[in-house]
Enzyme design. Structure first.
Site, PDB file in Angstrom:
ATOM      1  N   ASP A 122      56.652 -11.299  20.828  1.00 21.99           N
ATOM      2  CA  ASP A 122      55.689 -12.271  21.339  1.00 21.99           C
ATOM      3  C   ASP A 122      54.589 -12.509  20.295  1.00 21.99           C
ATOM      4  O   ASP A 122      54.244 -13.651  19.955  1.00 21.99           O
ATOM      5  CB  ASP A 122      55.080 -11.707  22.638  1.00 21.99           C
ATOM      6  CG  ASP A 122      54.344 -12.755  23.442  1.00 21.99           C
ATOM      7  OD1 ASP A 122      54.246 -13.894  22.965  1.00 21.99           O
ATOM      8  OD2 ASP A 122      53.858 -12.431  24.541  1.00 21.99           O
ATOM      9  N   TYR A 167      56.662  -5.981  29.807  1.00 23.34           N
ATOM     10  CA  TYR A 167      56.602  -7.117  30.733  1.00 23.34           C
ATOM     11  C   TYR A 167      57.321  -6.816  32.046  1.00 23.34           C
ATOM     12  O   TYR A 167      57.067  -7.450  33.057  1.00 23.34           O
ATOM     13  CB  TYR A 167      57.228  -8.362  30.096  1.00 23.34           C
ATOM     14  CG  TYR A 167      56.484  -8.841  28.881  1.00 23.34           C
ATOM     15  CD1 TYR A 167      55.523  -9.838  28.983  1.00 23.34           C
ATOM     16  CD2 TYR A 167      56.728  -8.282  27.641  1.00 23.34           C
ATOM     17  CE1 TYR A 167      54.835 -10.266  27.862  1.00 23.34           C
ATOM     18  CE2 TYR A 167      56.046  -8.710  26.532  1.00 23.34           C
ATOM     19  CZ  TYR A 167      55.097  -9.700  26.639  1.00 23.34           C
ATOM     20  OH  TYR A 167      54.409 -10.120  25.535  1.00 23.34           O
ATOM     21  N   ASP A 209      54.274 -15.799  17.150  1.00 21.23           N
ATOM     22  CA  ASP A 209      53.101 -16.683  17.096  1.00 21.23           C
ATOM     23  C   ASP A 209      52.478 -16.622  15.705  1.00 21.23           C
ATOM     24  O   ASP A 209      52.043 -17.635  15.158  1.00 21.23           O
ATOM     25  CB  ASP A 209      52.051 -16.281  18.148  1.00 21.23           C
ATOM     26  CG  ASP A 209      52.208 -17.099  19.425  1.00 21.23           C
ATOM     27  OD1 ASP A 209      53.325 -17.625  19.629  1.00 21.23           O
ATOM     28  OD2 ASP A 209      51.244 -17.203  20.197  1.00 21.23           O
ATOM     29  N   LYS A 220      58.075   0.493  16.533  1.00 23.65           N
ATOM     30  CA  LYS A 220      56.928   1.379  16.239  1.00 23.65           C
ATOM     31  C   LYS A 220      57.433   2.807  16.482  1.00 23.65           C
ATOM     32  O   LYS A 220      56.876   3.566  17.284  1.00 23.65           O
ATOM     33  CB  LYS A 220      55.765   0.988  17.168  1.00 23.65           C
ATOM     34  CG  LYS A 220      54.439   1.658  16.863  1.00 23.65           C
ATOM     35  CD  LYS A 220      53.779   1.136  15.609  1.00 23.65           C
ATOM     36  CE  LYS A 220      52.525   1.934  15.309  1.00 23.65           C
ATOM     37  NZ  LYS A 220      52.011   1.711  13.955  1.00 23.65           N
ATOM     38  N   ASP A 223      53.352  -2.989  12.482  1.00 22.85           N
ATOM     39  CA  ASP A 223      52.121  -3.291  11.737  1.00 22.85           C
ATOM     40  C   ASP A 223      52.445  -3.758  10.314  1.00 22.85           C
ATOM     41  O   ASP A 223      51.856  -4.712   9.807  1.00 22.85           O
ATOM     42  CB  ASP A 223      51.150  -2.089  11.734  1.00 22.85           C
ATOM     43  CG  ASP A 223      51.851  -0.745  11.615  1.00 22.85           C
ATOM     44  OD1 ASP A 223      53.099  -0.715  11.708  1.00 22.85           O
ATOM     45  OD2 ASP A 223      51.177   0.273  11.401  1.00 22.85           O
TER      46      ASP A 223
END
Ligand code: NAD
Length: 366
Positions: A245, A142, A249, A189, A221
């Protein structure tokens, strides 16, 4: 206690739900003998229309000089369908986080027992799940270098983290774990990304300072899968901006609806509290938005920024009581349960206020 709170309604249903969050704060102030002074500031589409900027300096000044901020949401369909727009509502959000040094986003994910049936996940898997997410907020793709090359045919965003950025959020997560289930899951990751390898290195270093906390490292994952498969396996989760993020959700489904989840963004100064949902253009102006995420954000504000644990608990208990009595907004209504009473935004907020007043035997009406 005397405190100054800035209300930042923003766009769409942000305005509708924040009005309820503010009302609950007023109720708490009356019942517990506090003085909360409210001021309003603008952000997002509304601010762009009025001033040309998604976060005017006047708003930022107010926020820098208050004790806590209750925020709604930003966004407008005009920008969602126009990726080329140079000035956008969410720029206000990113600037606000950066300017106020809000580097840690906390999202408690806990399902009220009354909503077990409303979730798309099986109740026996969900019951008892209680997760606290720490999402890093001021680094990652970001804020890394981005651009286009090859005459615009190739685009890139840079995932970037510094040791200091990881260290400070890791400390917050480990400290929180000490007060809860004493377990931290760090999500990255590291099998592919260099920034994730640094992330893991730093979390391992920080973990040595908290010998009482169990630490586990998980690839993003696998974390996405395990959140749904066994949500009770998590206590505190710490992760970067992009992974956080997405995972938060996903985790919102554990709580039944976006309309139920509150969040806190904190740093070393003022704290900002907001629902995790956006401005929801599809239901704006219909009076049906669920105000509980904003009300629970107000509860987080009382606890984290003001240390008012009893007051915060009273608000959470009032929400519980409201749900137990069968009151629902449309998003959390179970079509199979006939006894539920479907309410609009404002009335739902009023019922929570009344219940809060009853629970603390408050004689003062707002
Ligand atoms: P959204 O969260 O606004 O809505 C997703 C879905 O959930 C919609 O169907 C909506 O009706 C429903 N929903 C959300 N909150 C609800 C509530 N309180 N009660 C009942 N139903 C609710 O996400 P979106 O549709 O992807 O985005 C809409 C706009 O919000 C976009 O412009 C986006 O950029 C913006 N947005 C802002 C923030 C923020 O300000 N923090 C976060 C996410 C999205």
């Amino acid at each position: 206690m005397k405190k100054k709170i800035v209300i930042l309604p923003g766009d769409g249903i942000g305005k509708e739900v924040t009005a309820c969050g503010k009302k609950v704060l007023e109720q708490v102030a009356e019942c517990f003998g506090h003085q909360f002074v409210f001021d309003y500031a603008t952000i997002g589409h509304e601010a762009i229309e009025a001033t040309g900027s998604p976060l005017p300096d006047t708003s930022l000044e107010k926020m820098k000089n208050c004790d806590a901020i209750l925020f709604g949401a930003v966004g407008h369909p005009k920008y969602d369908n126009d990726p080329s727009a140079k000035v956008r509502p969410e720029q206000g959000l990113l600037k606000m986080r950066k300017e106020l040094g809000l580097y840690a986003n906390l999202r408690p994910i806990k399902l009220f027992d009354e909503l077990l049936e409303a979730s798309s996940i099986k109740p026996e898997i969900l019951k008892g799940a209680d997760i606290l997410f720490f999402r890093e907020l001021t680094g990652d793709v970001y804020f890394g270098e981005r651009g286009r090359k090859d005459e615009g045919k190739t685009a890139y965003d840079t995932m970037i983290y510094s040791r200091y950025e990881v260290e400070r959020i890791a400390h917050k997560a480990f400290k929180a774990a000490l007060t809860r289930g004493k377990k931290v899951t760090s999500v990255d990751k590291a099998n592919v990304l260099e920034s994730s390898r640094l992330w893991r290195e730093v979390v391992q270093d920080v973990a040595r300072q908290y010998p009482d906390v169990e630490v586990e490292h998980m690839f993003v994952d696998a974390a996405a899968m395990k959140l749904i498969q066994n949500p009770r396996g998590f206590d505190v989760v710490v992760t970067g901006n992009l992974f956080g993020d997405i995972l938060t959700d996903e985790a919102s489904q554990i709580a039944g609806s976006m309309g139920m989840l509150a969040s806190a963004s904190i740093g070393d100064t003022v704290g900002l509290y907001e629902p995790i949902h956006g401005s929801a253009h599809d239901i704006t102006g219909k009076g049906i938005a669920n105000p509980l995420a904003s009300i629970l954000s107000a509860a987080l504000l009382l606890d984290i920024s003001f240390g008012l644990k009893e007051e915060s608990e009273a608000v959470i208990k009032a929400v519980e009581k409201t749900l137990r009595e069968g009151y629902r907004t449309r998003d959390i209504a179970d079509a199979n349960t006939a006894h539920e009473k479907i309410l609009g935004t404002e009335v739902m907020g009023n019922v929570v206020c009344n219940n809060a007043r009853m629970l603390v035997n408050c004689q003062v009406a707002v």
